[in-house]
Design a protein around this motif. Sequence first.
Motif, PDB file in Angstrom:
ATOM      1  N   THR A 283      41.770  39.235  29.875  1.00  0.00           N
ATOM      2  CA  THR A 283      41.739  37.928  31.017  1.00  0.00           C
ATOM      3  C   THR A 283      40.720  38.118  31.809  1.00  0.00           C
ATOM      4  OG1 THR A 283      42.934  39.417  32.744  1.00  0.00           O
ATOM      5  CG2 THR A 283      44.349  38.149  30.928  1.00  0.00           C
ATOM      6  N   ARG A 284      40.380  37.109  32.806  1.00  0.00           N
ATOM      7  CA  ARG A 284      39.265  36.932  33.522  1.00  0.00           C
ATOM      8  C   ARG A 284      39.620  37.589  35.031  1.00  0.00           C
ATOM      9  NH1 ARG A 284      35.434  33.930  31.132  1.00  0.00           N
ATOM     10  NH2 ARG A 284      36.284  32.533  29.272  1.00  0.00           N
ATOM     11  N   GLU A 285      40.783  37.573  35.330  1.00  0.00           N
ATOM     12  CA  GLU A 285      41.212  38.210  36.541  1.00  0.00           C
ATOM     13  C   GLU A 285      42.267  39.145  36.356  1.00  0.00           C
ATOM     14  OE1 GLU A 285      43.074  36.838  40.796  1.00  0.00           O
ATOM     15  OE2 GLU A 285      42.493  35.375  39.373  1.00  0.00           O
ATOM     16  N   LEU A 286      42.364  40.155  37.124  1.00  0.00           N
ATOM     17  CA  LEU A 286      43.181  41.139  37.077  1.00  0.00           C
ATOM     18  C   LEU A 286      44.003  41.433  38.535  1.00  0.00           C
ATOM     19  CD1 LEU A 286      44.824  43.537  35.754  1.00  0.00           C
ATOM     20  CD2 LEU A 286      42.739  45.226  36.607  1.00  0.00           C
ATOM     21  N   ARG A 287      45.139  41.032  38.597  1.00  0.00           N
ATOM     22  CA  ARG A 287      45.756  40.752  39.898  1.00  0.00           C
ATOM     23  C   ARG A 287      46.902  42.104  40.097  1.00  0.00           C
ATOM     24  NH1 ARG A 287      45.539  37.752  44.563  1.00  0.00           N
ATOM     25  NH2 ARG A 287      47.607  37.549  45.674  1.00  0.00           N
TER      26      ARG A 287
END
Length: 362
Positions: free
Chosen positions: A26-30
């Motif tokens: 994914t492009r973001e890791l939350r």
Amino acid sequence: MIHGGESFVALSEGLQNALAACGGVTRELRTDRLSAASRNRDGSYALDITPRYQALCAHYGLTPSRNNRGVAHENGIVEAPHGHVKRRLEQKLLLRGSCDFDEPAEYGELLAEVFSALNAPRQRRYEQELEHLMGLPAFRFADYELLTARVRSTSTIEVRQVIYSVPPTLIGRQVTVRLHHDRLIVYLGSDWVCQLPRAYGTGSHGPRAWCIDLEHLIDGLRAKPRALLHCRYQRHLFPDQHWWNFWQRLLASGDRDAAARLMVEALYVAVRVASFALVLAFLQQAQQRQTLTLSHLQQRFRVPPRRTALPDPVIPQHLLASYDHLLPGAPLSSCGSGAAAAAQTAQAGAVPQPLAAARSAG
């Protein structure tokens, strides 16, 4: 499945396993404000993120983010399904009738079943997301810590206040340990040596836990069977409670030294010759018949007695006069010649060695 809390090693392995299962990144890791990723201080998140977590995200091309302090509902889309998972898992355990598992892999299978049922309705949305994932890097990021340890004379190492046994050939050597969240991999230089399950314990003084493999120690213990009586990790040398109970009955019978020799030999037979169940059944039956002896055990399983020390070799001493011909300018007759010299050499047991020939000129 996490052992020992939310460490960075556990975070790294779990995240990489999830990305590998998805086949992309994914492009973001939350995340929330877990300490494995950030120091949780006031100020910029870019300065607050830990170097290892930053390196992990950079390796996969992830942009890390987290919720604000004290505003946990910002991650509600994650926390709510997490609650559903825990409730479903609780129901599964109630239907199973027990929370005890023989192996971690058995518990992992139960978790996989729960997650599979939970994710089934989301399969279509998951397939849509796959189209937007970035590619995986060629190599995984390190999901372990590198440590060094010196192998003690007891064939053990200490890692994070836990004592582990290792093969006795490593005694006195320095080894490299790859510390995963659920296992240790031991290397001597670049050579793989063994893999051990990671143990956790509670305690502020002394070792927190022991992880002892009897196969590592049984040969040394057989050489000194009385060491079993005073071993600090004596309880961990026995495979189960039945063996431990039998050992207690042997100790109560009177002769502790004889009990130690018999028990060590029985453990040796169980490790090297037969199975633990077979040896224990023989011990119990022989004890009931009052025929349990060390020789009876060795005869039953055809185990030769422990080898005694070899006698010291007898080396005849040569005469010091045999060195006289090595001195510059010394006459050859100084150490005797002819039959007398040969007799003297034979009597002393020395074997005369030829001298190096002088290098010819030119």
